[in-house]
Write a protein that holds these residues in place. Structure first.
Motif: not given
Length: 279
Positions: A210-214
């Motif tokens: 579970q991840f994001r790169v903003r």
């Protein structure tokens, strides 16, 4: 019969009353359950449709194709570009409304071409109470049918039904479209979408779940789930991700110690409705 089973049967029986349905299909758990219910109810008269655009990661399109095959449902892929809309590119608080309107418009047009009157989506019973969700306005305006919402099927029940159907996405984390990684007010461009997709592909290769790169105008803010933070602090990962994200065009690379949080890219942002309630 359990409550979940009763809701599943009611949704399937209701879908069976239609001559045919087209499911707006991302390959996430919500739309996959709707597709499975529709195929169960209607067989070849049910169609899953995925809209391919710059905001859909290639890995998600591959997942959608795989899951449609898993279900056994006919799968159509249509292409369009949100970047042709100045309102979408502007990236204001209604970005997801503009995106959802265009995406569902493609679904409606495809359904008409196939002689299908009913278009369904994966909005579930938890979605209306999940904060600022402008995409739901588009669903209502375009008269899209939401079987999960209509039969009061909440997210945990959606996952239970996915498990009952043996779907591989039963435990798949939510995945919003790539534009949700760009703060409100900062233009959505193909360059930004591409580098976010490539950056997140790197995290996927490292096994993060579970991840994001903003993308804060050249500053990459990496979020991973709290359970994975310790692994993200390992020296080898830090060195690799800093070098590779710099090569992608990011000026600075940071790790958010709060961990992954839905909608953290900007206040009141809508991180989970661009392609569906699971997406």
């Amino acid at each position: 019969m359990t409550t979940v089973e009763a809701k599943r049967e009611a949704a399937r029986d209701e879908l069976a009353t239609h001559d045919g349905v087209l499911v707006a299909f991302s390959g996430g758990v919500d739309s996959s359950v709707v597709a499975a219910l529709a195929h169960d109810a209607l067989g070849d008269d049910a169609v899953a449709c995925t809209a391919k655009s710059e905001t859909l990661p290639e890995a998600e399109l591959e997942d959608a194709t795989r899951v449609a095959d898993e279900i056994g449902i006919r799968h159509e892929i249509v292409s369009f570009s949100e970047l042709e809309s100045d309102q979408f590119v502007e990236n204001d608080d209604e970005r997801c409304y503009h995106c959802r309107t265009m995406r569902l418009g493609e679904m409606i047009e495809t359904a008409r071409d196939l002689g299908i009157e009913t278009v369904c989506d994966g909005t579930n019973a938890d979605d209306p109470g999940a904060g600022h969700r402008p995409g739901l306005q588009a669903v209502e305006e375009l008269e899209i049918h939401s079987p999960l919402l209509a039969h009061d099927i909440a997210k945990d029940e959606v996952r239970a039904i996915a498990d009952q159907y043996g779907l591989s996405v039963a435990d798949k984390p939510s995945m919003a479209c790539l534009s949700s990684r760009i703060p409100t007010g900062l233009e959505v461009t193909e360059e930004r979408l591409t580098r976010v997709e490539q950056a997140e592909a790197l995290l996927r290769q490292w096994g993060f779940d579970q991840f994001r790169v903003r993308d804060h105008d050249g500053l990459a803010r990496i979020e991973v789930s709290p359970a994975e933070l310790e692994r993200a602090l390992q020296h080898e990962f830090v060195e690799t991700v800093r070098e590779e994200l710099s090569d992608l065009g990011f000026d600075h690379v940071t790790l958010d110690l709060h961990g992954y949080r839905t909608g953290s890219v900007s206040p009141e942002s809508d991180d989970t409705v661009a392609t569906g309630s699971d997406d």
